[in-house]
Design a protein around this motif. Structure first.
Motif, mmCIF file in Angstrom:
data_model
loop_
_atom_site.group_PDB
_atom_site.id
_atom_site.type_symbol
_atom_site.label_atom_id
_atom_site.label_comp_id
_atom_site.label_asym_id
_atom_site.label_seq_id
_atom_site.Cartn_x
_atom_site.Cartn_y
_atom_site.Cartn_z
ATOM 1 N N THR A 57 61.430 -64.595 12.919
ATOM 2 C CA THR A 57 61.015 -65.297 11.457
ATOM 3 C C THR A 57 59.817 -65.106 10.290
ATOM 4 O O THR A 57 59.469 -63.940 10.140
ATOM 5 N N LEU A 58 58.900 -66.336 11.413
ATOM 6 C CA LEU A 58 57.661 -66.098 10.805
ATOM 7 C C LEU A 58 56.585 -65.338 11.590
ATOM 8 O O LEU A 58 56.802 -64.609 9.873
ATOM 9 N N VAL A 59 56.848 -64.271 12.475
ATOM 10 C CA VAL A 59 55.889 -63.773 12.173
ATOM 11 C C VAL A 59 55.692 -62.354 12.079
ATOM 12 O O VAL A 59 55.204 -61.838 11.148
ATOM 13 N N PRO A 60 57.396 -61.608 11.669
ATOM 14 C CA PRO A 60 57.464 -60.483 12.062
ATOM 15 C C PRO A 60 57.090 -60.361 9.982
ATOM 16 O O PRO A 60 56.475 -59.071 9.796
ATOM 17 N N GLU A 61 57.693 -61.939 9.385
ATOM 18 C CA GLU A 61 57.615 -61.653 7.694
ATOM 19 C C GLU A 61 55.981 -61.697 7.436
ATOM 20 O O GLU A 61 55.303 -60.947 7.113
ATOM 21 N N LEU A 62 54.841 -62.368 7.921
ATOM 22 C CA LEU A 62 53.695 -62.268 7.824
ATOM 23 C C LEU A 62 53.053 -60.913 8.313
ATOM 24 O O LEU A 62 52.269 -60.029 7.135
ATOM 25 N N GLN A 63 53.477 -60.335 9.210
ATOM 26 C CA GLN A 63 53.082 -59.571 9.756
ATOM 27 C C GLN A 63 53.698 -57.922 8.340
ATOM 28 O O GLN A 63 52.737 -56.637 7.995
ATOM 29 N N GLN A 64 54.288 -58.525 8.253
ATOM 30 C CA GLN A 64 55.066 -57.116 7.490
ATOM 31 C C GLN A 64 53.713 -57.190 6.117
ATOM 32 O O GLN A 64 53.660 -56.449 5.277
ATOM 33 N N ARG A 65 53.833 -58.429 5.265
ATOM 34 C CA ARG A 65 53.472 -58.623 4.287
ATOM 35 C C ARG A 65 52.286 -58.641 4.490
ATOM 36 O O ARG A 65 51.065 -57.938 3.420
ATOM 37 N N ILE A 66 51.359 -59.086 5.730
ATOM 38 C CA ILE A 66 49.466 -58.260 5.839
ATOM 39 C C ILE A 66 49.263 -56.783 5.640
ATOM 40 O O ILE A 66 48.545 -56.388 5.053
ATOM 41 N N SER A 67 50.725 -56.093 6.694
ATOM 42 C CA SER A 67 50.344 -54.907 6.605
ATOM 43 C C SER A 67 50.382 -53.676 5.475
ATOM 44 O O SER A 67 50.199 -53.142 4.938
ATOM 45 N N LYS A 68 51.171 -54.613 4.484
ATOM 46 C CA LYS A 68 51.597 -54.091 3.168
ATOM 47 C C LYS A 68 49.702 -54.297 2.443
ATOM 48 O O LYS A 68 49.947 -53.141 1.068
ATOM 49 N N ILE A 69 49.501 -55.449 2.704
ATOM 50 C CA ILE A 69 48.353 -55.349 1.335
ATOM 51 C C ILE A 69 46.887 -55.115 2.107
ATOM 52 O O ILE A 69 46.860 -54.068 1.350
ATOM 53 N N LEU A 70 47.118 -54.548 3.108
ATOM 54 C CA LEU A 70 45.793 -53.545 3.292
ATOM 55 C C LEU A 70 46.488 -52.862 3.650
ATOM 56 O O LEU A 70 45.938 -51.311 4.314
ATOM 57 N N ASN A 71 47.902 -51.749 3.572
ATOM 58 C CA ASN A 71 48.560 -50.616 3.901
ATOM 59 C C ASN A 71 47.932 -50.180 5.394
ATOM 60 O O ASN A 71 47.460 -48.803 5.435
ATOM 61 N N THR A 72 48.062 -50.995 5.978
ATOM 62 C CA THR A 72 47.998 -50.519 6.918
ATOM 63 C C THR A 72 48.666 -49.312 8.061
ATOM 64 O O THR A 72 49.151 -48.322 8.676
ATOM 65 N N GLY A 73 50.047 -50.043 7.543
ATOM 66 C CA GLY A 73 51.681 -48.646 7.842
ATOM 67 C C GLY A 73 51.833 -48.860 9.148
ATOM 68 O O GLY A 73 52.814 -48.465 9.500
ATOM 69 N N ALA A 74 51.424 -50.319 9.503
ATOM 70 C CA ALA A 74 51.517 -50.737 11.352
ATOM 71 C C ALA A 74 51.935 -52.334 11.314
ATOM 72 O O ALA A 74 50.662 -52.714 11.868
ATOM 73 N N PRO A 75 52.887 -52.604 11.040
ATOM 74 C CA PRO A 75 52.868 -53.937 10.678
ATOM 75 C C PRO A 75 53.494 -55.118 12.126
ATOM 76 O O PRO A 75 51.991 -55.952 12.519
ATOM 77 N N GLU A 76 53.405 -53.843 12.762
ATOM 78 C CA GLU A 76 53.524 -55.087 15.174
ATOM 79 C C GLU A 76 52.453 -54.649 15.114
ATOM 80 O O GLU A 76 52.023 -55.230 16.563
ATOM 81 N N GLN A 77 51.201 -53.965 14.382
ATOM 82 C CA GLN A 77 49.813 -53.964 14.736
ATOM 83 C C GLN A 77 48.749 -56.059 14.625
ATOM 84 O O GLN A 77 48.100 -55.568 15.053
#
Length: 392
Positions: A57-77
């Motif tokens: 729950t927690l980790v995937p949500e933060l990955q998605q949010r940070i990836s969106k802020i940085l526009n990496t297109g790769a939250p799993e990274q």
């Protein structure tokens, strides 16, 4: 919008003080207090099963949010750790070299890198090539030249230099100049993340990007992260049990070489057991931003307006030391969220910082550089520099 409403706890605890060190410790929004209580409640509810709950729950949500802020297109990274030093050393542990390997960096990196690199150089493990950041207008070309000349195993530089506030606006250009695919490229984004709009889309396949929440993400210490290059197959020597979470690569030999398995995504750079309280705080802050339609561009616009207000009031004071002539970075387009004043020497700087503190104006200094940071909790009324008339 009156952003001060988000920070009543810290503002009430610091009445009568002007806090200009948010480039070091940002006031926490009120939502972080409830987040810490939520962490306690969830720990009590899930006990030993909390790790699975966090990573589902927690980790995937933060990955998605940070990836969106940085526009990496790769939250799993995105991978988390208590501090960037742990992530840095894990990255460096991937370099397998019997002889000293080359590292190209600058003279303005924070201690997480500088101390570690200096110790490794002292030990004879690395050859450190240090490029001066000044003069700033030629930094990028000189840095790229050093990379081309030395063909290093590691390139490390900051998006925004901590001791001056100078913004490296051509990060992508520098990264693209690294022609050796085996060279690891690490960008310290701590003074860039959630401060300056950042788009990593065209270099997400190539760089490690380090940052955390202690400064502009406003969630305090303990929540740091790295974006790991897309498709990275490196195997950190410094590794922990979190790196086995998720789908794993397959061992080449049972009980033999390369038998240690790693996650197939950014989690291969994970460490071990950590306190997730800070991640709860970070989630709460990022949700608060979303709920109030606050993106990085809006935050940056507001903070830079506070810098302009400060400089206008400062000019009216006509102070012999604190004035625009002593600014390290004059061009607003190349400046992060703090103003740095370069004074004659460290003693003068320390004395001025002490006098400001005596008048409840809180800032910080590094050597001969005095820094004033600005945040969402500042307003034109908050900025009161009349005390400078009493400080020579």
């Amino acid at each position: 919008m009156a952003y001060q409403q988000f920070y009543t706890g810290f503002l009430n605890a610091n009445k009568g003080k002007q806090h200009y060190a948010c480039h070091s410790h940002y006031f926490w929004p009120d939502c972080t207090r409830e987040a810490m209580l939520n962490y306690w409640d969830d720990s009590a509810k899930y006990v030993d099963e909390k790790w699975g709950y966090f990573f589902q729950t927690l980790v995937p949500e933060l990955q998605q949010r940070i990836s969106k802020i940085l526009n990496t297109g790769a939250p799993e990274q995105i991978v988390f750790a208590p501090n960037t030093h742990e992530l840095l050393y894990r990255i460096m542990s991937c370099i397998d070299s019997a002889a000293p390997y080359k590292v190209v960096s600058t003279d303005s990196e924070f201690h997480s890198f500088q101390r570690q690199a200096s110790r490794l150089e002292e030990q004879g493990a690395i050859e450190l090539i240090t490029v001066p950041t000044k003069p700033y207008h030629t930094f990028a070309s000189r840095f790229k030249a050093a990379i081309a000349e030395h063909n290093p195993e590691l390139v490390f530089f900051s998006q925004v230099f901590f001791n001056s506030g100078y913004v490296v606006n051509d990060v992508s250009d520098i990264v693209h100049s690294v022609t050796n695919d085996n060279t690891l490229v690490v960008v310290d984004g701590y003074h860039g993340f959630m401060a300056k709009p950042t788009d990593l889309a065209d270099i997400a396949h190539r760089i490690f990007y380090l940052s955390g929440s202690y400064k502009y993400a406003q969630a305090g210490e303990g929540a740091c992260f790295a974006h790991v290059p897309v498709g990275c197959k490196l195997r950190p020597t410094y590794t922990g049990w979190f790196a086995e979470f998720g789908e794993l690569d397959k061992p080449r030999e049972t009980g033999g070489k390369n038998n240690v398995q790693y996650s197939l995504d950014g989690m291969r750079f994970a460490g071990a057991t950590m306190d997730f309280t800070a991640l709860y705080r970070l989630r709460a802050v990022l949700r608060m931003f979303e709920d109030n339609s606050l993106d990085v561009a809006a935050i940056n616009d507001y903070v830079m307006s506070m810098q302009r207000t400060f400089l206008k009031k400062l000019a009216d004071c006509n102070h012999p030391l604190l004035n625009e002539k002593h600014l390290a970075v004059n061009n607003e387009m190349n400046r992060g969220h703090f103003l740095t004043f370069e004074l004659d020497n460290a003693d003068v700087t320390k004395a001025l910082a002490s006098k400001l503190k005596a008048h409840h104006i809180l800032t910080d200094f590094r050597g001969n550089r005095l820094r004033f940071g600005f945040g969402l909790y500042h307003t034109p009324e908050y900025i009161d520099l009349r005390a400078l008339s009493e400080i020579p």
